[in-house]
Design an enzyme around this catalytic site. Structure first.
Site, PDB file in Angstrom:
ATOM      1  N   LYS A 173       0.835  -1.205   0.000  1.00 42.71           N
ATOM      2  CA  LYS A 173       0.000   0.000   0.000  1.00 42.71           C
ATOM      3  C   LYS A 173       0.875   1.262   0.000  1.00 42.71           C
ATOM      4  O   LYS A 173       0.556   2.249  -0.660  1.00 42.71           O
ATOM      5  CB  LYS A 173      -0.927  -0.015   1.215  1.00 42.71           C
ATOM      6  CG  LYS A 173      -1.773   1.217   1.400  1.00 42.71           C
ATOM      7  CD  LYS A 173      -2.831   1.407   0.320  1.00 42.71           C
ATOM      8  CE  LYS A 173      -3.570   2.724   0.528  1.00 42.71           C
ATOM      9  NZ  LYS A 173      -4.624   2.965  -0.448  1.00 42.71           N
ATOM     10  N   LYS A 241      -0.191  11.210   5.858  1.00 45.93           N
ATOM     11  CA  LYS A 241       0.126  10.085   6.744  1.00 45.93           C
ATOM     12  C   LYS A 241       0.740   8.935   5.942  1.00 45.93           C
ATOM     13  O   LYS A 241       1.734   8.330   6.347  1.00 45.93           O
ATOM     14  CB  LYS A 241      -1.188   9.657   7.425  1.00 45.93           C
ATOM     15  CG  LYS A 241      -1.145   8.398   8.226  1.00 45.93           C
ATOM     16  CD  LYS A 241      -2.051   7.256   7.807  1.00 45.93           C
ATOM     17  CE  LYS A 241      -3.224   7.392   6.988  1.00 45.93           C
ATOM     18  NZ  LYS A 241      -3.853   6.156   6.516  1.00 45.93           N
TER      19      LYS A 241
HETATM   20  P1  NAD Z   1     -12.501   8.427   7.484  1.00 43.38           P
HETATM   21  O1  NAD Z   1     -11.814   9.418   8.331  1.00 43.38           O
HETATM   22  O2  NAD Z   1     -13.613   8.861   6.566  1.00 43.38           O
HETATM   23  O3  NAD Z   1     -13.114   7.217   8.392  1.00 43.38           O
HETATM   24  C1  NAD Z   1     -12.472   6.645   9.485  1.00 43.38           C
HETATM   25  C2  NAD Z   1     -13.541   6.318  10.524  1.00 43.38           C
HETATM   26  O4  NAD Z   1     -12.910   5.676  11.643  1.00 43.38           O
HETATM   27  C3  NAD Z   1     -14.253   7.560  11.056  1.00 43.38           C
HETATM   28  O5  NAD Z   1     -15.659   7.392  10.939  1.00 43.38           O
HETATM   29  C4  NAD Z   1     -13.794   7.650  12.512  1.00 43.38           C
HETATM   30  O6  NAD Z   1     -14.783   8.194  13.363  1.00 43.38           O
HETATM   31  C5  NAD Z   1     -13.519   6.182  12.824  1.00 43.38           C
HETATM   32  N1  NAD Z   1     -12.616   5.956  13.952  1.00 43.38           N
HETATM   33  C6  NAD Z   1     -11.429   6.550  14.213  1.00 43.38           C
HETATM   34  N2  NAD Z   1     -10.885   6.061  15.338  1.00 43.38           N
HETATM   35  C7  NAD Z   1     -11.770   5.138  15.811  1.00 43.38           C
HETATM   36  C8  NAD Z   1     -11.780   4.292  16.936  1.00 43.38           C
HETATM   37  N3  NAD Z   1     -10.757   4.291  17.819  1.00 43.38           N
HETATM   38  N4  NAD Z   1     -12.844   3.480  17.126  1.00 43.38           N
HETATM   39  C9  NAD Z   1     -13.877   3.470  16.231  1.00 43.38           C
HETATM   40  N5  NAD Z   1     -13.913   4.251  15.138  1.00 43.38           N
HETATM   41  C10 NAD Z   1     -12.871   5.074  14.931  1.00 43.38           C
HETATM   42  O7  NAD Z   1     -11.352   7.680   6.664  1.00 43.38           O
HETATM   43  P2  NAD Z   1     -11.504   6.799   5.333  1.00 43.38           P
HETATM   44  O8  NAD Z   1     -11.300   7.666   4.153  1.00 43.38           O
HETATM   45  O9  NAD Z   1     -12.698   5.924   5.443  1.00 43.38           O
HETATM   46  O10 NAD Z   1     -10.153   5.918   5.477  1.00 43.38           O
HETATM   47  C11 NAD Z   1     -10.054   4.805   6.349  1.00 43.38           C
HETATM   48  C12 NAD Z   1      -8.727   4.108   6.059  1.00 43.38           C
HETATM   49  O11 NAD Z   1      -8.732   3.664   4.693  1.00 43.38           O
HETATM   50  C13 NAD Z   1      -7.503   5.015   6.219  1.00 43.38           C
HETATM   51  O12 NAD Z   1      -6.432   4.290   6.732  1.00 43.38           O
HETATM   52  C14 NAD Z   1      -7.222   5.466   4.789  1.00 43.38           C
HETATM   53  O13 NAD Z   1      -5.865   5.808   4.610  1.00 43.38           O
HETATM   54  C15 NAD Z   1      -7.616   4.223   4.012  1.00 43.38           C
HETATM   55  N6  NAD Z   1      -8.049   4.460   2.619  1.00 43.38           N
HETATM   56  C16 NAD Z   1      -8.900   5.477   2.296  1.00 43.38           C
HETATM   57  C17 NAD Z   1      -9.254   5.665   0.959  1.00 43.38           C
HETATM   58  C18 NAD Z   1     -10.168   6.799   0.531  1.00 43.38           C
HETATM   59  O14 NAD Z   1     -10.219   7.094  -0.674  1.00 43.38           O
HETATM   60  N7  NAD Z   1     -10.895   7.449   1.426  1.00 43.38           N
HETATM   61  C19 NAD Z   1      -8.760   4.813  -0.034  1.00 43.38           C
HETATM   62  C20 NAD Z   1      -7.939   3.756   0.346  1.00 43.38           C
HETATM   63  C21 NAD Z   1      -7.578   3.587   1.672  1.00 43.38           C
END
Ligand code: NAD
Length: 300
Positions: A173, A241
């Protein structure tokens, strides 16, 4: 397999559509997020909720986490209300968040002490891929756990590849995020140059999409830059990050990553400018501020 109960923690941009696909496929879900509105939405779609990670973990056969960063996975894992306090022996935990391979290996080792197998299974494909269930899923950890969860991964993704031992998915990744960030940066330079030189960036994008440098990023992020659509998508904060993870991996393995470092600095500048919650296509703002010119198409 659909008789299994899946725990799903982290219902953000990615986790929400991913969890809903599992519900539609007939799995019973126990969910948690620190944001109640996110929980309510997935509960309305058919899931149950539990108040702590420990209680989610205690009720499931498979645990999936999709939280932002390494400290968030640690917050889910550890402490009296953490998942490790609740997981039963034999449960498989797939962490699909993008985090440091070092943290991934550490949590996997602690899970193994409880007879819980852990996979690092980060994804690529963005919000569109999550909604369309077309994600690429890159998996590290025990091979038999991968085989067991493959039917679940196939509900959320299309290209699912086993890469090796714990951490291998996260290393992959990091490689992915280098290519994405540097490509967005290159497209930013190209479209700002075209615009300031008086050539319509929408037409530049159109013709480039038919040529050698066509890419999904030129298609989607190029369009965002032209239409000035910077609501996330994938946040600047999260991509910063990810490049920090890549730079650390570069240090650990002795690989200089000079251009990754520069784009990481651009993301730092966007954070300082208060743009951390914008889509990462906002990298174009950094180039625009140097050029004192915006990507503007005659077509709007
Ligand atoms: P986001 O910020 O929209 O969602 C993360 C969720 O996790 C939030 O709803 C937050 O409230 C929750 N959260 C945080 N800490 C928590 C805890 N301790 N307990 C319970 N819930 C908790 O982020 P996202 O865009 O959905 O990304 C999630 C992961 O996927 C990240 O690591 C990101 O790098 C990866 N990712 C995102 C994308 C994208 O396009 N958005 C693509 C590939 C990978």
């Amino acid at each position: 397999m659909a008789d299994k109960v899946i725990g799903f923690i982290g219902l953000g941009i990615m986790g929400k559509p991913m969890s809903k696909h599992l519900l539609k496929a007939g799995y019973r879900l126990v969910v948690r997020d620190v944001v109640q509105a996110a929980v309510d939405e997935v509960v309305a779609a058919g899931a149950r909720s539990a108040p702590t990670a420990r209680e989610v973990a205690a009720q499931c056969d498979v645990l999936i986490t999709m939280v932002p960063d390494s400290p968030d996975v640690e917050a889910v894992a550890y402490g009296p209300d953490g998942a490790l306090a609740g997981l039963r022996p034999g449960t498989i935990w797939a962490d699909m968040s993008t985090i440091s391979p070092v943290t991934s290996r550490k949590v996997a080792a602690d899970a193994a002490k409880k007879s819980v197998q852990m996979l690092d299974a980060p994804v690529s494909g963005g919000e569109k891929g999550a909604i369309g269930a077309t994600l690429s899923i890159m998996v590290g950890g025990p091979h038999d756990a991968f085989d067991a969860l493959l039917p679940i991964f196939q509900i959320m993704g299309k290209t699912i590849v086993y890469l090796g031992a714990a951490g291998a998915g996260q290393v992959t990744k990091a490689a992915n995020q280098i290519v994405v960030a540097l490509t967005i940066e290159a497209i930013s330079e190209a479209l700002v140059l075209a615009s300031k030189a008086g050539v319509d960036p929408a037409k530049v994008r159109q013709v480039l999409l038919g040529g050698f440098c066509q890419s999904r990023i030129l298609e989607l992020h190029g369009e965002r830059m032209i239409k000035r659509e910077f609501a996330p998508g994938f946040k600047v904060r999260l991509h910063r990050k990810d490049l920090a993870i890549a730079l650390n991996a570069g240090k650990e393995f002795g690989v200089p990553l000079p251009v990754t470092a520069q784009v990481h600095e651009m993301l730092n500048a966007l954070m300082v400018a208060g743009e951390g919650e914008l889509d990462h296509s906002a990298i174009v703002h950094f180039i625009e501020s140097g050029a004192k010119a915006e990507v503007r198409s005659a077509g709007g």
